[in-house]
Write a protein that holds these residues in place. Structure first.
Motif, PDB file in Angstrom:
ATOM      1  N   LYS A  52      -8.179 -11.318  30.803  1.00  0.00           N
ATOM      2  CA  LYS A  52      -8.500 -12.157  31.972  1.00  0.00           C
ATOM      3  C   LYS A  52      -7.289 -12.995  32.384  1.00  0.00           C
ATOM      4  CE  LYS A  52     -13.447 -12.577  31.118  1.00  0.00           C
ATOM      5  NZ  LYS A  52     -14.547 -13.489  30.728  1.00  0.00           N
ATOM      6  N   LYS A  53      -6.569 -13.516  31.403  1.00  0.00           N
ATOM      7  CA  LYS A  53      -5.386 -14.320  31.719  1.00  0.00           C
ATOM      8  C   LYS A  53      -4.296 -13.467  32.361  1.00  0.00           C
ATOM      9  CE  LYS A  53      -6.211 -17.878  28.277  1.00  0.00           C
ATOM     10  NZ  LYS A  53      -5.789 -18.506  27.028  1.00  0.00           N
ATOM     11  N   ILE A  54      -4.143 -12.248  31.879  1.00  0.00           N
ATOM     12  CA  ILE A  54      -3.155 -11.334  32.481  1.00  0.00           C
ATOM     13  C   ILE A  54      -3.551 -11.020  33.912  1.00  0.00           C
ATOM     14  CG2 ILE A  54      -2.260  -8.974  32.418  1.00  0.00           C
ATOM     15  CD1 ILE A  54      -2.292  -9.242  29.327  1.00  0.00           C
ATOM     16  N   ASP A  55      -4.847 -10.745  34.136  1.00  0.00           N
ATOM     17  CA  ASP A  55      -5.317 -10.464  35.491  1.00  0.00           C
ATOM     18  C   ASP A  55      -5.083 -11.662  36.417  1.00  0.00           C
ATOM     19  OD1 ASP A  55      -6.130  -7.954  34.671  1.00  0.00           O
ATOM     20  OD2 ASP A  55      -8.255  -8.501  34.484  1.00  0.00           O
ATOM     21  N   ALA A  56      -5.352 -12.866  35.909  1.00  0.00           N
ATOM     22  CA  ALA A  56      -5.140 -14.070  36.721  1.00  0.00           C
ATOM     23  C   ALA A  56      -3.661 -14.258  37.029  1.00  0.00           C
ATOM     24  CB  ALA A  56      -5.688 -15.297  35.996  1.00  0.00           C
ATOM     25  N   ALA A  57      -2.809 -14.026  36.045  1.00  0.00           N
ATOM     26  CA  ALA A  57      -1.363 -14.168  36.264  1.00  0.00           C
ATOM     27  C   ALA A  57      -0.868 -13.123  37.254  1.00  0.00           C
ATOM     28  CB  ALA A  57      -0.615 -14.045  34.938  1.00  0.00           C
TER      29      ALA A  57
END
Length: 90
Positions: A52-57
């Motif tokens: 999720k953090k990678i997608d947000a970044a």
């Protein structure tokens, strides 16, 4: 089901049994399997969180204009120097 243990694994179980904390090898193995299950669940949660953090970044980077490497490094160094100044006050 039948399993084979290495000599080191057998010694570990025997050592645990000798403490008197555990009643049987089966109890020790049950606890180990429960911990393995908890570990797998935590690992899956961690992987999902990182995803999720990678997608947000990735999403944020698509909305941010690109910068060259030199500017990027200079911004990091500037933030680092500002933090050093803030820490030197303490």
């Amino acid at each position: 089901m039948s399993i084979s243990l290495s000599p080191a694994q057998e010694r570990l179980i025997q050592t645990k049994l000798q403490t008197g904390k555990y009643n049987s090898a089966e109890e020790i193995l049950e606890i180990a399997l429960q911990l393995l299950d908890k570990y797998d669940l935590a690992d899956a949660g961690w992987s999902e969180d990182v995803g999720k953090k990678i997608d947000a970044a990735t999403s944020a980077s698509e909305q941010t204009p690109p910068i060259d490497g030199e500017t990027f490094v200079n911004q990091i160094l500037e933030r680092f120097q500002q933090n050093q100044i803030n820490f030197s006050r303490f």
